[in-house]
Write an enzyme that holds these catalytic residues in place. Structure first.
Site, PDB file in Angstrom:
ATOM      1  N   ALA A 229       0.823  -1.208   0.000  1.00 13.98           N
ATOM      2  CA  ALA A 229       0.000   0.000   0.000  1.00 13.98           C
ATOM      3  C   ALA A 229       0.863   1.266   0.000  1.00 13.98           C
ATOM      4  O   ALA A 229       2.055   1.238   0.315  1.00 13.98           O
ATOM      5  CB  ALA A 229      -0.932   0.005   1.204  1.00 13.98           C
ATOM      6  N   HIS A 230       0.218   2.377  -0.342  1.00 17.96           N
ATOM      7  CA  HIS A 230       0.877   3.687  -0.411  1.00 17.96           C
ATOM      8  C   HIS A 230       0.650   4.438   0.889  1.00 17.96           C
ATOM      9  O   HIS A 230      -0.356   4.234   1.575  1.00 17.96           O
ATOM     10  CB  HIS A 230       0.301   4.481  -1.589  1.00 17.96           C
ATOM     11  CG  HIS A 230       1.148   5.628  -2.019  1.00 17.96           C
ATOM     12  ND1 HIS A 230       1.114   6.862  -1.397  1.00 17.96           N
ATOM     13  CD2 HIS A 230       2.054   5.738  -3.029  1.00 17.96           C
ATOM     14  CE1 HIS A 230       1.958   7.680  -2.007  1.00 17.96           C
ATOM     15  NE2 HIS A 230       2.537   7.024  -2.997  1.00 17.96           N
ATOM     16  N   ARG A 231       1.566   5.357   1.213  1.00 20.30           N
ATOM     17  CA  ARG A 231       1.455   6.075   2.480  1.00 20.30           C
ATOM     18  C   ARG A 231       0.391   7.167   2.464  1.00 20.30           C
ATOM     19  O   ARG A 231      -0.202   7.457   3.496  1.00 20.30           O
ATOM     20  CB  ARG A 231       2.801   6.703   2.852  1.00 20.30           C
ATOM     21  CG  ARG A 231       3.873   5.652   3.019  1.00 20.30           C
ATOM     22  CD  ARG A 231       4.978   6.030   3.957  1.00 20.30           C
ATOM     23  NE  ARG A 231       5.719   4.803   4.228  1.00 20.30           N
ATOM     24  CZ  ARG A 231       5.407   3.955   5.166  1.00 20.30           C
ATOM     25  NH1 ARG A 231       4.386   4.204   5.965  1.00 20.30           N
ATOM     26  NH2 ARG A 231       6.094   2.843   5.333  1.00 20.30           N
TER      27      ARG A 231
END
Length: 397
Positions: A229-231
C-alpha cells in the site's frame, strides 16, 4: 552516432555492485572505462558463490561490468602503484569503493592522485561515507537498508522487517555516484579543477526514503509497514484476483469513481468510510477487503483490460521470466544479447536512459581478468619489455 561520454576516461577500482554499476552506466553512455582489478583474484564477484553460466562465468560479474576494458594491477607493489599513477595522468575520473582509509594506504586517494592530475574527479562509494562516526564500519546493502529505516517499512504490517527484493541501497548509491561524477566533470569545465565525490550506501538508502521521512516529520511518528500500500493514497496497492494478483492506482477522486464503476460497486462511492482520499487511507484495510471481494471473481488479465479501458492505472504482478519476455520490454530494448568469448550468446539488461542524439550502446562484453593489460599499459607509454618486467614482478597480470 557519437556517444555522449566518449571523451571521458574512467579508472574503475570498484568491486561487487554499487561501484561497478556506476561505472557501467558511464560506459554505456560512451566513457572509456578501465576496470582495474587485483592481480590473481580480480573482482570478488568473479569467484563469489552464486549463479554460474554453463561454462562457469559468474552471472553477477557479467551483470555490471560490460563496456569496460580490463587490467590487473597489484597496488601493494611499487610497480603497480607507479603503473596506476601513469594511467591517472590521462584519466578524467577514478572511482573506488574501499573502506575509508584503505585508498590512502594504497596511494589512490584523492589528495595523493590530485598531485598527479589536478583535473581528476575522484569518486568514493562506501558503506557509510568518508566522514561521521560510522565511517570505518563495513557496509553492505543489507546493513544500509536496516540502519536507514528501509527494512522497518518493508513487509506486511503483521510481519517482520524485510529487506527490499532488489538491492536498492547498492544500486541507488551507484546511480547517485554517477550523477556526482558528471556534475563534477561539468564543474571542471568552468573551474579547470577536479574534486572529490563522496557517497555511500547509507546516504543513498536515506535519500530514497522521501515519503517515509515526510510522514515522520509531519506526524512525529515513525512510519510502519504497509505491505504494497501507499502512504498517502488509496487505493494504491496490490490485490488478489481469481488467478493471481494485480495492482491498482486509483489515487484521486476521478479515478476512484471510475474504479467503482468498472467493479460494478457504485455503493462504495456513497460509503462514508471512503468518501475522500484521507478517509480511504485511514480505512485502508476495510477498503481492501471490499475491493478484494469483487476482484477475486475474475482473472487478472480480464480486470487489467477492463480497468485500462476506463483509464484506471492497473497492471499485473509478474515474475522476471514474464517481465523480461514482455513485448514492451523488448520494444524498449531493455533486454540485449551479447557475444561472450566463453559463454557464447548471453542476455543482459539494456540501457535504461535513451538519448536522442548521443545514444548509449553496448560495445564490449565484461573483460576477462587482465584482458587488456598490455594494450592499456602500452597506450600509457610502457614498452613491451617494461610490461613484461612488471608482469614478471607480479605488479600486473
Amino acid at each position: 552516432m557519437p556517444l555522449a561520454l566518449e571523451n571521458l576516461t574512467v579508472l574503475d577500482l570498484t568491486q561487487v555492485m554499487a561501484g561497478p554499476f556506476c561505472c557501467q552506466l558511464l560506459g554505456d553512455l560512451g566513457a572509456d572505462v578501465i576496470k582495474v582489478e587485483p592481480v590473481g583474484r580480480g573482482d570478488a564477484t568473479r569467484e563469489a558463490t552464486g549463479h554460474r553460466l554453463p561454462h562457469g562465468e559468474s552471472a553477477a560479474f557479467l551483470a555490471v561490468n560490460r563496456n569496460k576494458r580490463g587490467i590487473a594491477v597489484d597496488l601493494r607493489t611499487d610497480g603497480g602503484r607507479a603503473a596506476f599513477r601513469r594511467l591517472v595522468r590521462a584519466a578524467d575520473v577514478v572511482v573506488e569503493s574501499f573502506r575509508p582509509g584503505v585508498a590512502r594506504r594504497l596511494g589512490v586517494d584523492y589528495e595523493t592522485l590530485r598531485e598527479t592530475n589536478p583535473r581528476l574527479v575522484h569518486a568514493s562509494i562506501s558503506g557509510f561515507g568518508q566522514t561521521g562516526p560510522y565511517a570505518a564500519r563495513p557496509g553492505y546493502d543489507l546493513i544500509a537498508q536496516a540502519m536507514s529505516g528501509i527494512m522497518s517499512v518493508t513487509g506486511t504490517p503483521d510481519g517482520p522487517p524485510t529487506k527490499s527484493g532488489v538491492p536498492v541501497a547498492d544500486l541507488s548509491a551507484g546511480l547517485l555516484c554517477a550523477v556526482g561524477i558528471l556534475s563534477a566533470c561539468l564543474a571542471r569545465t568552468v573551474t579547470g579543477r577536479g574534486q572529490a565525490v563522496d557517497t555511500s550506501l547509507y546516504d543513498a538508502a536515506l535519500a530514497m526514503s522521501v515519503w517515509e521521512t515526510a510522514e515522520l516529520w509531519a506526524t512525529g511518528e515513525a512510519p510502519g509497514r504497509l505491505g504494497s500500500a501507499h502512504r498517502v493514497n488509496a487505493p494504491y496497492e496490490a490485490f488478489p484476483t481469481r488467478d493471481g494478483h494485480l495492482t491498482i492506482g486509483a489515487n484521486n477522486a476521478r479515478l476512484w469513481a471510475r474504479l467503482c464503476a468498472v467493479l460494478g460497486r457504485p455503493e462504495l462511492l456513497a460509503d462514508p468510510r471512503f468518501a475522500s482520499n484521507a478517509d480511504r487511507v485511514r480505512d485502508r484495510a476495510a477498503l481492501a477487503e471490499e475491493l478484494t471481494r469483487t476482484l477475486v471473481t475474475r482473472d487478472t488479465d480480464e480486470w487489467v483490460e477492463l480497468l485500462l479501458a476506463e483509464g484506471v492505472p492497473a497492471g499485473p504482478i509478474r515474475d522476471y521470466r514474464q517481465s523480461c519476455a514482455d513485448p514492451h520490454t523488448l520494444a524498449r530494448e531493455m533486454v540485449v544479447e551479447l557475444d561472450h568469448p566463453v559463454e557464447g550468446r548471453v542476455r543482459a539488461l539494456g540501457i535504461p536512459v535513451k538519448l536522442s542524439e548521443t545514444a548509449g550502446s553496448v560495445r564490449r562484453v565484461p573483460p576477462g581478468l587482465g584482458e587488456h593489460t598490455d594494450e592499456i599499459l602500452r597506450a600509457a607509454g610502457y614498452t613491451a619489455a617494461e610490461v613484461a618486467a612488471l608482469r614478471a614482478d607480479g605488479a600486473v597480470e
